[in-house]
Design a protein around this motif. Structure first.
Motif, mmCIF file in Angstrom:
data_model
loop_
_atom_site.group_PDB
_atom_site.id
_atom_site.type_symbol
_atom_site.label_atom_id
_atom_site.label_comp_id
_atom_site.label_asym_id
_atom_site.label_seq_id
_atom_site.Cartn_x
_atom_site.Cartn_y
_atom_site.Cartn_z
ATOM 1 N N VAL A 60 1.030 -1.362 0.069
ATOM 2 C CA VAL A 60 -0.133 -0.059 0.076
ATOM 3 C C VAL A 60 0.986 1.396 0.035
ATOM 4 O O VAL A 60 0.301 2.483 0.116
ATOM 5 C CB VAL A 60 -0.970 0.263 1.331
ATOM 6 N N LEU A 61 2.195 1.090 -0.007
ATOM 7 C CA LEU A 61 3.176 2.390 0.194
ATOM 8 C C LEU A 61 2.799 3.351 -1.185
ATOM 9 O O LEU A 61 2.622 4.441 -0.633
ATOM 10 C CB LEU A 61 4.429 1.938 0.256
ATOM 11 N N ASP A 62 2.648 2.818 -2.259
ATOM 12 C CA ASP A 62 2.597 3.756 -3.322
ATOM 13 C C ASP A 62 1.385 4.536 -3.164
ATOM 14 O O ASP A 62 1.379 6.035 -3.278
ATOM 15 C CB ASP A 62 2.702 3.163 -4.519
ATOM 16 N N ASP A 63 0.224 3.924 -2.547
ATOM 17 C CA ASP A 63 -1.022 4.952 -2.349
ATOM 18 C C ASP A 63 -0.808 5.596 -1.308
ATOM 19 O O ASP A 63 -1.386 6.832 -1.410
ATOM 20 C CB ASP A 63 -2.167 3.878 -2.080
ATOM 21 N N PHE A 64 0.005 5.274 -0.172
ATOM 22 C CA PHE A 64 0.119 5.981 0.871
ATOM 23 C C PHE A 64 1.023 7.327 0.481
ATOM 24 O O PHE A 64 0.494 8.343 0.953
ATOM 25 C CB PHE A 64 0.752 5.235 1.947
ATOM 26 N N ILE A 65 1.806 7.093 -0.290
ATOM 27 C CA ILE A 65 2.836 8.210 -0.654
ATOM 28 C C ILE A 65 1.816 9.102 -1.412
ATOM 29 O O ILE A 65 2.076 10.455 -1.230
ATOM 30 C CB ILE A 65 4.148 7.719 -1.356
ATOM 31 N N ALA A 66 1.153 8.773 -2.426
ATOM 32 C CA ALA A 66 0.470 9.622 -3.167
ATOM 33 C C ALA A 66 -0.552 10.577 -2.338
ATOM 34 O O ALA A 66 -0.871 11.551 -2.823
ATOM 35 C CB ALA A 66 -0.267 8.734 -4.292
ATOM 36 N N ALA A 67 -1.167 9.815 -1.264
ATOM 37 C CA ALA A 67 -2.228 10.490 -0.555
ATOM 38 C C ALA A 67 -1.414 11.288 0.571
ATOM 39 O O ALA A 67 -2.140 12.344 1.087
ATOM 40 C CB ALA A 67 -3.065 9.310 0.329
ATOM 41 N N ASN A 68 -0.221 11.215 0.935
ATOM 42 C CA ASN A 68 0.662 11.847 1.975
ATOM 43 C C ASN A 68 1.977 12.478 1.245
ATOM 44 O O ASN A 68 3.064 12.107 1.416
ATOM 45 C CB ASN A 68 0.903 11.160 3.053
ATOM 46 N N PRO A 69 1.793 13.391 0.330
ATOM 47 C CA PRO A 69 2.907 14.001 -0.517
ATOM 48 C C PRO A 69 3.963 14.598 0.327
ATOM 49 O O PRO A 69 5.008 15.091 -0.054
ATOM 50 C CB PRO A 69 2.332 14.978 -1.410
ATOM 51 N N GLU A 70 3.743 15.179 1.588
ATOM 52 C CA GLU A 70 4.554 15.835 2.483
ATOM 53 C C GLU A 70 5.318 14.764 3.348
ATOM 54 O O GLU A 70 5.970 15.102 4.363
ATOM 55 C CB GLU A 70 3.944 17.089 3.462
ATOM 56 N N HIS A 71 4.927 13.438 3.306
ATOM 57 C CA HIS A 71 5.364 12.507 4.363
ATOM 58 C C HIS A 71 6.938 12.395 4.074
ATOM 59 O O HIS A 71 7.205 12.236 2.881
ATOM 60 C CB HIS A 71 4.457 11.173 4.287
ATOM 61 N N PRO A 72 7.603 11.752 5.121
ATOM 62 C CA PRO A 72 9.196 11.416 4.765
ATOM 63 C C PRO A 72 9.053 10.218 3.768
ATOM 64 O O PRO A 72 9.859 10.254 2.893
ATOM 65 C CB PRO A 72 9.574 10.988 6.077
ATOM 66 N N TYR A 73 8.186 9.435 3.586
ATOM 67 C CA TYR A 73 7.939 8.379 2.679
ATOM 68 C C TYR A 73 7.908 8.693 1.387
ATOM 69 O O TYR A 73 8.429 8.306 0.508
ATOM 70 C CB TYR A 73 7.075 7.173 2.967
ATOM 71 N N ALA A 74 7.375 10.186 1.239
ATOM 72 C CA ALA A 74 7.004 10.640 -0.173
ATOM 73 C C ALA A 74 8.495 11.225 -0.520
ATOM 74 O O ALA A 74 8.671 11.077 -1.541
ATOM 75 C CB ALA A 74 6.056 11.623 -0.044
#
Ligand SMILES: Cc1cc2nc3c(=O)[nH]c(=O)nc-3n(C[C@H](O)[C@H](O)[C@H](O)COP(=O)(O)OP(=O)(O)OC[C@H]3O[C@@H](n4cnc5c(N)ncnc54)[C@H](O)[C@@H]3O)c2cc1C
Length: 409
Positions: A60-74
């Motif tokens: 789910v990481l790609d979707d999580f990154i798309a939904a949270n563009p400011e996140h360190p994972y992004a």
């Protein structure tokens, strides 16, 4: 890059140091307190909630990154999260198990089921997805932080057949209130383990798993296996509220290993200033009992944690500050404090902004210094507690920062 100063002895600092020494850097690690690792449940979270419970974080990481563009994972990208997790898994070896794509689902000290990606092998017999064998939750009369009845009751609500028993087995004679650490020290002794197994064995029903508080040995690595063998039944530890013995075991292992690898440790000391020359960071001031020592640095990894370690704070004017070096803090727009304790608290997304190399950025998105990197809980953009992402962020950013320093060489 010869001399690298790592600020902070939490998991981000420890893994940065490990990666840097592996690349041949001379590392000085400065830390004034224990990191979150010692206070933690002793597992490694990558992503537990997004916002629903996550079974397979990397799916789910790609979707999580798309939904949270400011996140360190992004900022890091999904591959870096994988790399950081693999590095941590390799570093801790048999002390953390899993890394097969799915989260474990393990009971907490209140009987909730909590996802985590890498877990102590002493806990995984409690995995709730493995089917619902009957369990007995084992309390100790003198250990107040572990309420077996409460845990068993909550497990039953989640369709796990559970019952509770309480043993009267003091870790030290005449001690009414003992901590988990006191019990873990007692469990380091074979005679105490024999008494414990005997007392528990008398009450264990055929086919039951025993869930005990996380006390199965402090220094004695074989204590858990020995106890399980003596019992002749599957055994699992449930983490206690902080400070947690499983986190202490990991921290002790990591510290010893880094010291063996000749990382220079300055313990109980605070980095209070960073000096620059010609647009580069060149040294830090380390405050130890009553005096300042200047430590030269070709690069700095700044991993002092977030609000929980006092590295970020909210002043009386509502301004969020980075308390040690006065670095620029990125704060989410709008209201920082949610209306009640159940709502999201955007304040905790505050932190340092970094580029994809983990260089700390100023308000205009330019690196403050080309050789100043940040890692872990000090980074902006995450809700680590509610996401259960703290160790994943720490490892991925630590590895990226160390590799970027390697590239500067
Ligand atoms: C009790 C507790 C429970 C938590 N539970 C969870 C959880 O369930 N899930 C989750 O994802 N995250 C959780 N977290 C957060 C998680 O621990 C962090 O995300 C992660 O440990 C951050 O690691 P870190 O290395 O960045 O910082 P920390 O672990 O906070 O370590 C920072 C270190 O830097 C040192 N330091 C700070 N400033 C300086 C300075 N100026 N000079 C020298 N040293 C300095 C501190 O003493 C400390 O040792 C929890 C944290 C705590 C405290």
């Amino acid at each position: 890059m010869n001399d690298v100063v790592v600020v902070g002895g939490g998991i981000a600092g420890l893994l940065s140091a490990a990666r840097l020494v592996a690349q041949g850097a001379k590392v000085t690690l400065v830390t004034f307190g224990v990191g979150g690792l010692q206070l933690s449940h002793g597992g490694f979270d990558v992503l537990g909630y997004a916002p629903e419970r996550v079974d397979r974080p990397f799916d789910v990481l790609d979707d999580f990154i798309a939904a949270n563009p400011e996140h360190p994972y992004a900022v890091l990208g999904a591959d870096a999260v994988r790399l950081g997790t693999d590095f941590a898994s390799e570093f801790f070896g048999e002390r953390l198990v899993g890394n097969d794509g799915r989260n474990w689902l393990l009971p907490t000290a209140v009987g909730a089921l909590r996802p985590t990606y890498l877990a102590s092998p002493t806990m995984v017999n409690a995995e709730a997805r493995a089917g619902h064998d009957p369990v007995v939750v084992v309390g100790l009369q003198q250990l107040k932080d572990f309420q077996a009845e409460l845990i068993a009751g909550n497990l039953v609500k989640q369709q796990i057949p559970a019952r509770a028993i309480v043993l009267d087995l003091p870790a030290r004679t005449h001690e009414a209130d003992a901590s988990g650490l006191t019990y873990a020290r007692a469990m380091d002794r074979a005679d105490y383990r024999a008494d414990f197994a005997k007392a528990l064995g008398k009450q264990l029903l055929s086919g039951e798993k025993a869930l005990i508080p996380a006390i199965a040995g402090h220094h004695e690595a074989a204590a858990f296996t020995d106890l399980q063998t003596r019992l002749g039944a599957p055994l699992a530890e449930i983490p206690l509220p902080p400070p947690g013995v499983p986190g202490m075991r990991l921290n002790e292992y990591a510290s010893r290993r880094l010291q063996d690898q000749r990382v220079r440790w300055i313990l109980g000391a605070r980095v209070v200033a960073l000096h620059s020359e010609g647009g580069r960071a060149v040294s830090v001031d380390v405050a130890t009992s009553g005096h300042l020592t200047k430590v030269r640095a070709d690069a700095v990894v700044y991993a002092p944690g977030g609000f929980e370690s006092g590295s970020l704070s909210l002043d009386s004017h509502g301004k969020v500050l980075e308390t040690h070096l006065g670095l620029p803090v990125r704060v989410p727009p709008g209201r920082l404090i949610g209306p009640d304790r159940r709502s999201e608290q955007p304040l905790f997304r505050s932190g340092l902004a970094v580029d994809d190399q983990m260089r700390v950025l100023d308000d205009a998105d330019r690196p403050v210094y080309p050789n100043l990197f940040a890692a872990g809980g000090v980074l902006a953009g995450a809700m680590r507690w509610s996401e259960k992402s703290g160790e994943g962020i720490a490892a991925a950013s630590a590895v990226r920062a160390a590799d970027a320093i390697g590239d500067l060489a």
